[in-house]
Design a protein around this motif. Sequence first.
Motif: not given
Length: 127
Positions: A10-18, A20-28
């Motif tokens: 989770i930390r790696q994904i969050l450090n990469q920025g939004t 790498a995440l789809d728009a819905r997950v980033a908004r949440r």
Amino acid sequence: MNELHFASRIRQILNQGTGALDARVARRLEAARDTALARQRPEPAPVERWADNVLGNGWSWGGLSARVLLPALALVVAAVGIYRWQESQRLAEVVEIDSQLLTDDLPIDAYLDRGFQNWLKKRAAEQ
């Protein structure tokens, strides 16, 4: 997957920025972050932090709660009151004995005589 590996991922994904995440997950995630920041209390001043510890509802070891201080204070006040009352009772008994000795017709030296003490004990046993 164990908990440490999951947290690391989770930390790696969050450090990469939004990105790498789809728009819905980033908004949440952004909405959750905003909610958490809105609920965060500002750090109180040292005096306020102490007052919160003393008067607060917690039982933490860092500070004393009023639920602990007030009964402890009441216990100390009660103990001091009982001690003072017992001392005044003892003093009254000593004053009474002294006044009886001083107003008695018998000299004080008679009370120090062992034979007289034995006679008093015998006489009390007979009565």
